[in-house]
Write a protein that holds these residues in place. Structure first.
Motif, mmCIF file in Angstrom:
data_model
loop_
_atom_site.group_PDB
_atom_site.id
_atom_site.type_symbol
_atom_site.label_atom_id
_atom_site.label_comp_id
_atom_site.label_asym_id
_atom_site.label_seq_id
_atom_site.Cartn_x
_atom_site.Cartn_y
_atom_site.Cartn_z
ATOM 1 N N PRO A 1 13.098 3.000 -9.053
ATOM 2 C CA PRO A 1 14.023 3.107 -10.092
ATOM 3 C C PRO A 1 13.663 3.517 -11.563
ATOM 4 N N VAL A 2 11.998 3.087 -11.579
ATOM 5 C CA VAL A 2 11.440 3.404 -12.804
ATOM 6 C C VAL A 2 10.835 4.780 -12.838
ATOM 7 N N LEU A 3 10.125 4.926 -11.680
ATOM 8 C CA LEU A 3 9.580 6.388 -11.615
ATOM 9 C C LEU A 3 10.513 7.396 -11.542
ATOM 10 N N THR B 1 -0.039 -9.641 -5.283
ATOM 11 C CA THR B 1 -0.217 -9.480 -6.548
ATOM 12 C C THR B 1 0.528 -8.211 -6.986
ATOM 13 N N PRO B 2 0.621 -7.065 -6.529
ATOM 14 C CA PRO B 2 1.379 -5.889 -7.172
ATOM 15 C C PRO B 2 2.619 -6.145 -7.453
ATOM 16 N N GLU C 1 3.832 4.252 -15.197
ATOM 17 C CA GLU C 1 3.386 5.083 -14.009
ATOM 18 C C GLU C 1 2.163 4.582 -13.277
ATOM 19 N N ARG C 2 1.351 4.152 -14.004
ATOM 20 C CA ARG C 2 -0.041 3.295 -13.526
ATOM 21 C C ARG C 2 0.471 1.896 -12.568
ATOM 22 N N LEU C 3 1.358 1.318 -12.990
ATOM 23 C CA LEU C 3 1.676 0.189 -12.402
ATOM 24 C C LEU C 3 2.336 0.638 -11.285
ATOM 25 N N GLY C 4 3.407 1.539 -11.418
ATOM 26 C CA GLY C 4 4.210 1.893 -10.035
ATOM 27 C C GLY C 4 3.468 2.575 -8.990
ATOM 28 N N ARG C 5 2.138 3.348 -9.230
ATOM 29 C CA ARG C 5 1.354 3.699 -8.190
ATOM 30 C C ARG C 5 0.676 2.735 -7.494
ATOM 31 N N ALA D 1 -5.867 1.996 -7.759
ATOM 32 C CA ALA D 1 -4.920 0.731 -7.318
ATOM 33 C C ALA D 1 -5.775 -0.712 -7.579
ATOM 34 N N ARG D 2 -6.855 -0.680 -6.989
ATOM 35 C CA ARG D 2 -7.754 -1.935 -7.285
ATOM 36 C C ARG D 2 -7.926 -2.205 -8.683
ATOM 37 N N ARG D 3 -8.222 -1.303 -9.650
ATOM 38 C CA ARG D 3 -8.431 -1.645 -10.811
ATOM 39 C C ARG D 3 -7.348 -2.148 -11.508
#
Lengths: 617, 248
Positions: free
Chosen positions: A530-532, A479-480, A509-513, B86-88
């Motif tokens: 590359p984004v971060l 998924t990620p 940043e949230r997606l990257g983490r 991360a789960r959220r």
């Protein structure tokens, strides 16, 4: 060909070949790597052969085609020995003159020499060209000296001597100790200590063990592994055979992408020649050790460079990674202990075995030993492959070896480590390139890609480019990576097209983490780099796009506005002719006007105007 | 050999080879999952079961609890700040892509995600958990389903988008599908297997009648497969469960 059974026999053959080659006093060496072939180097080679034949010189002057020399910017090239004269950008029409003047009369033709861009002075000898002089070409240097289709060339250079030493004079554990002591770390990107990997694989339980050479190089703009496999396949093969002996493997695979036809061809020829000489097959060099290698051609999926995906693909399953909680050295290909190394890692092995760990470890930094090949591409004067000791500063690689940025433009960033590497800014140019320093800066070594960008590159657009590449190449299993890249691409596209939300950077940043923490494989875990890194080092560019709706580098078309300054316009019509949308009106010697509604923001008018009358903002 | 493992500060002893997920369940600690089912091998793709694993001293790494086997002295944090965030995000991403998938909605709500951040396809409830593909391969043994494309274009499909020649119409895939996006319906003497809506028909089957009551109940492909697999005599498998036959 009688199979070689002993060190003495190998030494004898080498001496005979050396004598034979020494008898040739003059030789012409041509780069016939993929880049130079594209420039037409094979036509030049043919022209030389004909010219030499015409003049009855065929027996006196040897013509040798080799793999990539690395100085791709200047091909087609010829190196004239023994003088060491280097001619660049040679065309068929130059051939008679070269034969007449340089070969027969020992005259140097200035026109064909490399000119030092700093002094403008011609440099007659290859060894004096800064591009070559400042490198330490332990691996690539061999490319210039051997015809990759000739095992004799390789043997004459001392090839397979390391294998003979390993099989006849060393125990497997000793070899592993030596590799471990050398400090060699995996050149494919992970940087895992090679010796430790070998030891785990040797100690793993399994009746059958495999070694794999990962030649699935897929980074945009990177071709180090390609050039090694094309230019010196026996060196890689020798490394694999030594590794297999040390680990206790019976079967090896070279997984190479089908888009590398020359590499596939040269590797196939190398396997045949090695079998003929007894370096592969049963009872290698009379040691009782049996090992062979097969070539598997990959379909070109980027993710197949990931070890578990590569093995799945090799087994005939879809190339998707799996969790590596059980290591591939324990259960890899066909569930058997498998040791996978990258092309460049294997290529380092013969030298380590022959010259010893200390000699290898002399070069490099505390945590990264030896040399590393980088493919230096993008906005750089000397596009090509460079091999330098670990720890060289980025600035030296880009400006001293690479010759800096073309057209007097300003350096902006260098992207290291392939598509999922990071973009490092000018402040980081004094960084010493090794595994740990790059990681600390938010980037990575990767397999050695280095893409140089100048003031004309928009860093948001660059991030979007790499995210688009990775989104297409993600296998989509977890998924990620699948959904994260998809949303990152959407957000970046919005930013580039003037629809960026206020919290776009926070979202990225949230997606990257989440991608970094939770993705299944290294592709997903590094995909946000590359984004971060562009956010970390070029946040102002993101902000300009989002809040001011401006692209400071004038790259993002929808954010660039073109207009014509009536005071400067002379009515030459150049812009109107260049405009693909036919939206510039105004007759001859009349002030021109751009119809903003129909303008597609392509910038053709800006490039076409010689009077600086087209404004962009 | 028993192994000691500490999860969220509580210690338990489990057999070697136990996954973190099962060790946690033994302790009554619930770790959310979307792509897990004990009937098949773990796949580790939805990534909502991530936890932090460490030796209790060094740096923790993020692993999926469904396929990470415990070792002696392992320390696990199932709800650290990093894990929860991360789960959220993962649940937000899944809910964005599949806004109408019920188990995703429910789990996301537990994590405070009720409104997805991005737009997705309200008519695509398939979260690509691969349970149908795995059950068909590992339990039924016919591998009639798979994935096509890659990245965001990945889809669960029958091979080459044709009716799968190996599918026997057993409905195991429908049974394990967590989002109920796979359907199997009997209509007269016809059985249809489809995904989401009738536009995605995977295969249609002709149903054979029960030899006792005459009601159509069994796809021919299934009868043949089961007979062959279990070496059954001809008549035994042809009476429907209602008529007291063993069915299939």
């Amino acid at each position: 060909m009688e199979k070689i059974r002993s060190i003495e026999q190998l030494d004898g053959l080498r001496d005979r070949l050396g004598l034979k080659q020494g008898a040739v006093t003059r030789s012409l060496t041509f780069c016939a790597g993929t880049g130079c072939r594209a420039y037409g180097s094979m036509d030049v080679v043919e022209a030389f052969r004909k010219e030499l034949k015409k003049r009855g010189l065929s027996r006196k002057v040897a013509v040798k085609t080799t793999g990539c020399h690395g100085f791709c910017e200047r091909g087609p090239m010829v190196l004239i020995s023994p003088e060491g004269i280097f001619y660049e950008q040679v065309a068929g029409k130059d051939v008679p003159e070269i034969v007449e003047k340089t070969i027969l009369n020992h005259e140097v033709i200035d026109r064909l020499l490399y000119k030092d861009p700093k002094t403008g002075e011609p440099v007659p000898k290859e060894a004096d060209i800064p591009f070559y002089r400042l490198q330490n070409r332990l691996l690539l240097g061999e490319n210039l000296l051997i015809d990759p289709t000739s095992i004799e060339d390789y043997i004459a250079r001392g090839g397979y001597r390391a294998l003979a030493k390993a099989l006849k004079q060393m125990r497997p554990e000793q070899i592993i100790d030596e590799v471990e002591r050398s400090g060699l770390r995996g050149r494919g990107g992970g940087g895992f200590p090679t010796g430790r990997k070998w030891r785990s694989c040797r100690e793993a339980e399994g009746e059958i063990k495999y070694v794999i050479c990962n030649a699935d190089e897929g980074d945009p703009g990177a071709y180090m592994d390609r050039s090694l496999l094309e230019g010196n396949p026996h060196m890689i093969l020798e490394g694999m055979i030594i590794g297999a002996y040390a680990i206790g493997a019976q079967q090896g695979y070279i997984y190479v992408r089908n888009e590398y036809p020359l590499a596939v061809d040269h590797a196939s020829q190398a396997l045949k020649a090695a079998r003929r000489h007894g370096f592969l097959g049963e009872d290698i060099l009379g040691s009782g050790f049996t090992f062979d290698v097969k070539i598997t051609r990959g379909g070109g999926a980027f993710v197949c460079g990931e070890s578990t995906a590569l093995m799945a693909s090799l087994e005939g399953r879809p190339g998707e990674p799996r969790a590596k909680y059980v290591h591939t050295v324990d259960r890899g290909l066909f569930d058997m202990p498998t040791n996978l190394n990258n092309v460049e890692s294997w290529a380092n092995i013969p030298r380590i075995v022959l010259d010893g760990a200390d000699s290898f470890a002399k070069l490099g930094t505390k945590g990264s030993k030896g040399t590393k090949i980088f493919s230096l591409v993008g906005k750089i004067n000397n596009t090509g492959l460079v091999e330098v000791p670990m720890g060289m500063r980025l600035r030296e690689i880009i400006f001293d070896i690479g010759g800096g940025i073309p057209d007097g433009k300003r350096f902006k960033a260098v992207q290291t480590g392939g598509p999922s590497g990071g973009c490092l800014p000018e402040e980081r140019l004094d960084l010493r390139v090794d595994f740990d320093e790059l990681a600390a800066a938010g980037s990575m070594m990767g397999s050695g890609g280095m893409i140089v960008m100048d003031e004309d590159n928009c860093m948001v657009d660059v991030a979007r480019y790499f995210v688009t590449f990775l989104e297409e190449e993600s296998c989509g299993k977890c998924t990620p990576c699948r959904e994260g890249l998809r949303r990152m691409k959407e957000i970046l596209t919005d930013i580039c097209e003037g629809r960026g939300q206020k919290d776009a950077v926070e979202q990225l940043e949230r997606l990257g983490r989440a991608m970094k923490a939770a993705s299944l494989c290294e592709l997903g875990r590094t995909a946000a780099n590359p984004v971060l890194t562009t956010i970390r080092y070029f946040r102002d560019e993101y902000e300009a796009h989002i809040t001011k709706k401006k692209c400071p580098a004038f790259v993002c078309r929808k954010l660039v506005h073109y207009s014509i300054n009536p005071k400067k316009c002379v009515g030459c019509q150049a812009c109107a002719r260049a405009c693909p949308a036919h939206c510039i009106s105004g007759g001859k010697k009349k002030v021109h006007v751009i119809d903003q509604d129909r303008c597609i923001h392509c910038g053709s008018c800006f490039d076409a105007c010689k009077f600086d009358a087209v404004k962009r903002k | 050999m028993a192994i000691t493992v500490t999860i969220d500060g509580r210690t338990t002893s489990v057999e070697e080879g136990t996954t973190i997920l099962h060790a946690a369940r033994d302790l009554g600690i619930e770790i959310p999952t979307l792509c897990h089912n004990d009937a098949v091998e773990p796949y580790g793709v939805c990534r909502v079961c991530i936890v932090e694993a460490s030796d209790g001293k060094g740096r923790a790494k993020v692993v999926t609890s469904c396929n990470y086997e415990v070792w002696d002295g392992l320390h696990v944090q199932t709800g650290s700040e990093q894990i929860m965030e991360a789960r959220r995000t993962i649940l937000d991403l899944l809910l964005s892509a599949h806004p109408n998938a019920k188990p995703v909605q429910d789990l996301a709500a537990q994590y405070g995600v009720t409104e997805p951040s991005y737009t997705g396809d309200p008519e695509d409830d398939c979260i690509l958990c691969g349970l149908c593909v795995r059950v068909c391969d590992q339990v039924v043994g016919v591998s009639a389903l798979g994935f096509s494309n890659r990245g965001p274009a990945r889809k669960m499909v029958s091979p080459f988008l044709d009716p799968s020649p190996t599918c026997i119409g057993c409905g195991s895939c429908v049974y394990v599908c967590p989002t109920r996006c796979l359907h199997i319906v009997d209509e007269g003497n016809k059985r249809v297997l489809y995904k989401q809506d009738r536009k995605n028909v995977f295969k249609e089957f002709e149903l054979l009648p029960c030899l006792s009551c005459g009601r159509p109940f069994l796809p021919r492909e299934q009868l043949e497969y089961v007979r062959k697999k279990f070496k059954l005599p001809r008549k035994l498998a042809q009476t429907c469960p209602t008529c007291g036959g063993p069915g299939v």
